[in-house]
Write a protein that holds these residues in place. Structure first.
Motif, PDB file in Angstrom:
ATOM      1  N   GLY A 187       0.776  -1.229   0.000  1.00  0.00           N
ATOM      2  CA  GLY A 187       0.000   0.000   0.000  1.00  0.00           C
ATOM      3  C   GLY A 187       0.807   1.277   0.000  1.00  0.00           C
ATOM      4  N   LEU A 188       2.094   1.196  -0.269  1.00  0.00           N
ATOM      5  CA  LEU A 188       2.972   2.356  -0.352  1.00  0.00           C
ATOM      6  C   LEU A 188       3.789   2.287  -1.630  1.00  0.00           C
ATOM      7  CD1 LEU A 188       4.391   2.428   3.309  1.00  0.00           C
ATOM      8  CD2 LEU A 188       2.634   3.951   2.373  1.00  0.00           C
ATOM      9  N   GLU A 189       4.166   3.448  -2.154  1.00  0.00           N
ATOM     10  CA  GLU A 189       5.003   3.471  -3.349  1.00  0.00           C
ATOM     11  C   GLU A 189       6.468   3.441  -2.935  1.00  0.00           C
ATOM     12  OE1 GLU A 189       5.926   6.064  -7.412  1.00  0.00           O
ATOM     13  OE2 GLU A 189       4.496   6.819  -5.930  1.00  0.00           O
ATOM     14  N   TYR A 190       7.115   2.311  -3.176  1.00  0.00           N
ATOM     15  CA  TYR A 190       8.533   2.148  -2.889  1.00  0.00           C
ATOM     16  C   TYR A 190       9.308   2.325  -4.192  1.00  0.00           C
ATOM     17  CZ  TYR A 190       7.298   0.277   1.702  1.00  0.00           C
ATOM     18  OH  TYR A 190       6.810   0.127   2.977  1.00  0.00           O
ATOM     19  N   GLY A 191      10.220   3.306  -4.194  1.00  0.00           N
ATOM     20  CA  GLY A 191      10.894   3.645  -5.434  1.00  0.00           C
ATOM     21  C   GLY A 191       9.955   4.437  -6.329  1.00  0.00           C
ATOM     22  N   ALA A 192      10.489   4.875  -7.472  1.00  0.00           N
ATOM     23  CA  ALA A 192       9.669   5.627  -8.430  1.00  0.00           C
ATOM     24  C   ALA A 192       8.904   4.653  -9.315  1.00  0.00           C
ATOM     25  CB  ALA A 192      10.561   6.535  -9.278  1.00  0.00           C
ATOM     26  N   ALA A 193       7.976   3.921  -8.692  1.00  0.00           N
ATOM     27  CA  ALA A 193       7.237   2.877  -9.395  1.00  0.00           C
ATOM     28  C   ALA A 193       5.999   3.408 -10.102  1.00  0.00           C
ATOM     29  CB  ALA A 193       6.824   1.780  -8.417  1.00  0.00           C
ATOM     30  N   GLY A 194       5.506   4.577  -9.681  1.00  0.00           N
ATOM     31  CA  GLY A 194       4.272   5.099 -10.240  1.00  0.00           C
ATOM     32  C   GLY A 194       3.050   4.368  -9.735  1.00  0.00           C
ATOM     33  N   SER A 195       3.205   3.593  -8.648  1.00  0.00           N
ATOM     34  CA  SER A 195       2.097   2.804  -8.112  1.00  0.00           C
ATOM     35  C   SER A 195       2.377   2.456  -6.659  1.00  0.00           C
ATOM     36  CB  SER A 195       1.930   1.515  -8.921  1.00  0.00           C
ATOM     37  OG  SER A 195       1.028   0.628  -8.294  1.00  0.00           O
ATOM     38  N   ALA A 196       1.310   2.340  -5.865  1.00  0.00           N
ATOM     39  CA  ALA A 196       1.438   1.903  -4.478  1.00  0.00           C
ATOM     40  C   ALA A 196       1.236   0.404  -4.335  1.00  0.00           C
ATOM     41  CB  ALA A 196       0.419   2.643  -3.604  1.00  0.00           C
ATOM     42  N   THR A 197       1.056  -0.297  -5.450  1.00  0.00           N
ATOM     43  CA  THR A 197       0.792  -1.737  -5.393  1.00  0.00           C
ATOM     44  C   THR A 197       1.990  -2.590  -5.769  1.00  0.00           C
ATOM     45  OG1 THR A 197      -0.036  -1.741  -7.671  1.00  0.00           O
ATOM     46  CG2 THR A 197      -1.640  -1.372  -5.915  1.00  0.00           C
ATOM     47  N   GLY A 198       2.989  -2.033  -6.467  1.00  0.00           N
ATOM     48  CA  GLY A 198       4.130  -2.836  -6.880  1.00  0.00           C
ATOM     49  C   GLY A 198       5.302  -1.994  -7.341  1.00  0.00           C
ATOM     50  N   SER A 199       6.499  -2.613  -7.302  1.00  0.00           N
ATOM     51  CA  SER A 199       7.740  -1.924  -7.696  1.00  0.00           C
ATOM     52  C   SER A 199       8.565  -2.769  -8.652  1.00  0.00           C
ATOM     53  CB  SER A 199       8.563  -1.590  -6.449  1.00  0.00           C
ATOM     54  OG  SER A 199       7.831  -0.803  -5.552  1.00  0.00           O
ATOM     55  N   TYR A 200       7.895  -3.580  -9.461  1.00  0.00           N
ATOM     56  CA  TYR A 200       8.582  -4.475 -10.407  1.00  0.00           C
ATOM     57  C   TYR A 200       9.335  -3.689 -11.471  1.00  0.00           C
ATOM     58  CZ  TYR A 200       8.940  -8.678 -13.420  1.00  0.00           C
ATOM     59  OH  TYR A 200       9.373  -9.744 -14.175  1.00  0.00           O
ATOM     60  N   ARG A 201       8.774  -2.550 -11.879  1.00  0.00           N
ATOM     61  CA  ARG A 201       9.428  -1.646 -12.840  1.00  0.00           C
ATOM     62  C   ARG A 201       9.536  -0.263 -12.209  1.00  0.00           C
ATOM     63  NH1 ARG A 201       6.183  -5.116 -15.707  1.00  0.00           N
ATOM     64  NH2 ARG A 201       7.258  -6.273 -17.375  1.00  0.00           N
ATOM     65  N   LEU A 202      10.621   0.442 -12.539  1.00  0.00           N
ATOM     66  CA  LEU A 202      10.884   1.738 -11.943  1.00  0.00           C
ATOM     67  C   LEU A 202      11.095   2.794 -13.014  1.00  0.00           C
ATOM     68  CD1 LEU A 202      13.367   0.673  -9.117  1.00  0.00           C
ATOM     69  CD2 LEU A 202      10.929   1.187  -8.883  1.00  0.00           C
ATOM     70  N   ASP A 203      10.525   3.979 -12.773  1.00  0.00           N
ATOM     71  CA  ASP A 203      10.748   5.126 -13.648  1.00  0.00           C
ATOM     72  C   ASP A 203      12.106   5.761 -13.323  1.00  0.00           C
ATOM     73  OD1 ASP A 203       8.141   4.610 -14.396  1.00  0.00           O
ATOM     74  OD2 ASP A 203       7.298   6.237 -13.171  1.00  0.00           O
ATOM     75  N   ASN A 204      12.526   6.665 -14.188  1.00  0.00           N
ATOM     76  CA  ASN A 204      13.691   7.520 -13.937  1.00  0.00           C
ATOM     77  C   ASN A 204      14.936   6.712 -13.578  1.00  0.00           C
ATOM     78  OD1 ASN A 204      11.613   9.513 -13.977  1.00  0.00           O
ATOM     79  ND2 ASN A 204      11.378   9.307 -11.774  1.00  0.00           N
ATOM     80  N   SER A 205      15.129   5.571 -14.235  1.00  0.00           N
ATOM     81  CA  SER A 205      16.200   4.667 -13.815  1.00  0.00           C
ATOM     82  C   SER A 205      17.314   4.551 -14.844  1.00  0.00           C
ATOM     83  CB  SER A 205      15.640   3.280 -13.512  1.00  0.00           C
ATOM     84  OG  SER A 205      15.115   2.684 -14.686  1.00  0.00           O
ATOM     85  N   LEU A 206      18.504   4.294 -14.325  1.00  0.00           N
ATOM     86  CA  LEU A 206      19.674   3.952 -15.129  1.00  0.00           C
ATOM     87  C   LEU A 206      20.079   2.538 -14.773  1.00  0.00           C
ATOM     88  CD1 LEU A 206      21.861   7.177 -14.706  1.00  0.00           C
ATOM     89  CD2 LEU A 206      20.593   6.496 -16.762  1.00  0.00           C
ATOM     90  N   LYS A 207      20.407   1.745 -15.805  1.00  0.00           N
ATOM     91  CA  LYS A 207      20.803   0.360 -15.569  1.00  0.00           C
ATOM     92  C   LYS A 207      22.019   0.013 -16.433  1.00  0.00           C
ATOM     93  CE  LYS A 207      17.600  -2.884 -15.398  1.00  0.00           C
ATOM     94  NZ  LYS A 207      16.609  -3.913 -15.837  1.00  0.00           N
ATOM     95  N   TYR A 208      22.965  -0.688 -15.816  1.00  0.00           N
ATOM     96  CA  TYR A 208      24.119  -1.211 -16.552  1.00  0.00           C
ATOM     97  C   TYR A 208      24.093  -2.730 -16.465  1.00  0.00           C
ATOM     98  CZ  TYR A 208      28.788  -2.994 -17.395  1.00  0.00           C
ATOM     99  OH  TYR A 208      29.837  -3.744 -17.860  1.00  0.00           O
ATOM    100  N   ALA A 209      24.347  -3.398 -17.595  1.00  0.00           N
ATOM    101  CA  ALA A 209      24.479  -4.852 -17.638  1.00  0.00           C
ATOM    102  C   ALA A 209      25.667  -5.208 -18.522  1.00  0.00           C
ATOM    103  CB  ALA A 209      23.206  -5.502 -18.179  1.00  0.00           C
ATOM    104  N   GLY A 210      26.568  -6.025 -17.982  1.00  0.00           N
ATOM    105  CA  GLY A 210      27.744  -6.447 -18.740  1.00  0.00           C
ATOM    106  C   GLY A 210      27.972  -7.933 -18.597  1.00  0.00           C
ATOM    107  N   LYS A 211      28.364  -8.569 -19.692  1.00  0.00           N
ATOM    108  CA  LYS A 211      28.621 -10.011 -19.679  1.00  0.00           C
ATOM    109  C   LYS A 211      30.123 -10.248 -19.816  1.00  0.00           C
ATOM    110  CE  LYS A 211      27.261 -14.341 -21.951  1.00  0.00           C
ATOM    111  NZ  LYS A 211      27.039 -15.019 -20.663  1.00  0.00           N
ATOM    112  N   PHE A 212      30.678 -10.999 -18.871  1.00  0.00           N
ATOM    113  CA  PHE A 212      32.112 -11.278 -18.837  1.00  0.00           C
ATOM    114  C   PHE A 212      32.298 -12.791 -18.729  1.00  0.00           C
ATOM    115  CE2 PHE A 212      31.041  -7.281 -16.783  1.00  0.00           C
ATOM    116  CZ  PHE A 212      31.765  -6.373 -17.556  1.00  0.00           C
ATOM    117  N   GLY A 213      32.445 -13.440 -19.884  1.00  0.00           N
ATOM    118  CA  GLY A 213      32.507 -14.892 -19.898  1.00  0.00           C
ATOM    119  C   GLY A 213      31.180 -15.459 -19.410  1.00  0.00           C
ATOM    120  N   PRO A 214      31.202 -16.349 -18.417  1.00  0.00           N
ATOM    121  CA  PRO A 214      29.947 -16.931 -17.922  1.00  0.00           C
ATOM    122  C   PRO A 214      29.212 -16.057 -16.915  1.00  0.00           C
ATOM    123  CG  PRO A 214      31.784 -17.902 -16.764  1.00  0.00           C
ATOM    124  CD  PRO A 214      32.383 -16.979 -17.794  1.00  0.00           C
TER     125      PRO A 214
END
Length: 354
Positions: free
Chosen positions: A156-183
């Protein structure tokens, strides 16, 4: 060359220049089924009655998306991804407040990894996607998606910039880095709270690691979220999968602890195990069990155990028929006073990807 000849030459070159640019790919999933429930509503909440209806997304969440990638030279590339969830049974969008609710990102990448900006999944969701017991099927009913990855945390609360008080599976205003190094794949994420003069309010920070080699996948993540009042939610997940011939075995455990007021805390744990057997080239059978445990300040502990079975038949590379059966047993009065102590569901449908 005359001016007319220059114009003609430019016009003739234009199609080639257009073809050299990145052209967007339109993709999607269309999933519809007939679902009968007893002790559950069509929205999967506890109930005292039975119901039958047409459902969207029992197997894979229905969606429509656009993606593009442009090579910039020397291994550098740019990407975009826009994706909206759909309710096939009604023709409406899954989120009335955000059209591109599932993804709205732009980014650049190279051999060193990829950086994306916009609305995107949290670290928990990225980690669980590789080790969920039913392969991220039935998102609205799957405890790993709903509770472990916080799609429907019920706080019942908005945790993070989720745009919703029901879930935080996706977040607005976010930066993400992903890198693959071998396995090994490494991920980090930061979501800006963007509350003027409020410091880190509604911000979120997280990291994840995954290892994949020799039939094994081990994947985990941690993320911290804050509300506009700086109340914190901390969550972590760790799981593994192993491919043993035609059978894929999966286990996962997750825990979240949310401060919901100055004097109250909610702790939720989700444990899961499952297996998928490729019985033939056309038939897959999946069985999974989930156990949710909830502890809240001043209240008795409760939860539920949920079993889900899937059978899929591939009509083609893009089209599958499926049948789904589930059983939920509530514990500690989780269902409320009026509902049954258990619920069950049966679904049969078709899913097409394009």
């Amino acid at each position: 060359m005359t001016r007319q000849n220059l114009v003609l030459a430019a016009a003739l070159c234009a199609p080639a220049l257009v073809l050299a640019q990145a052209s967007p790919t339109i993709y999607g999933v269309v999933d519809a089924s007939v679902r009968h429930t007893s002790g559950l509503t069509q929205a999967h909440t506890p109930s005292a009655a039975a119901s039958t209806g047409l459902a969207s997304g029992v197997n894979s969440t229905s969606r429509l998306g656009f993606r593009a990638r442009e090579d910039l030279g020397d291994g550098l590339y740019a990407i975009i991804n826009l994706e909206t969830g759909l309710n096939i049974d009604t023709g409406g969008t899954a989120n009335a407040n955000k059209f591109f609710d599932r993804a709205s990102v732009v980014g650049v990448g190279d051999a060193w990894g990829q950086v994306t900006a916009g609305r995107q999944t949290n670290m928990l969701a990225d980690a669980i996607s590789a080790v969920d017991a039913v392969g991220m099927r039935f998102a609205s009913f799957n405890p790993n998606i709903a509770t472990a990855a916080l799609s429907a945390h019920g706080l019942g609360l908005e945790y993070g910039a989720a745009g919703s008080a029901t879930g935080s599976y996706r977040l607005d205003n976010s930066l993400k880095y992903a890198g693959k190094f071998g396995p090994v794949t490494a991920r980090v994420m930061y979501s800006f709270g963007e509350n003027v003069g409020a410091g880190s309010a509604q911000s979120s920070v997280g990291a994840g690691l995954a290892y994949a080699a020799d039939g094994w996948v081990v994947s985990g993540a941690y993320q911290r979220f804050k509300t506009s009042r700086e109340l914190a939610l901390q969550a972590a997940t760790l799981g593994a999968a192993y491919q043993l011939g035609s059978v894929r075995l999966v286990v996962n455990t997750a825990r979240s602890e949310a401060v919901t007021s100055a004097t109250a805390t909610t702790v939720q744990r989700v444990h899961s195990a499952g297996a998928t057997w490729a019985a033939t080239g056309a038939v897959d059978l999946t069985a999974a069990v989930y156990r949710l445990e909830r502890a809240r300040t001043g209240l008795k502990g409760d939860g539920y155990t949920r079993a889900i079975l899937f059978a899929e038949y591939k009509l083609s590379r893009r089209t599958r028929l499926y049948a789904e059966l589930d059983r939920t047993r509530w514990q500690g009065g989780y269902q409320g006073g009026a509902a049954k102590t258990g619920g069950s569901g049966l679904s049969g449908g078709v899913v097409h990807t394009f």
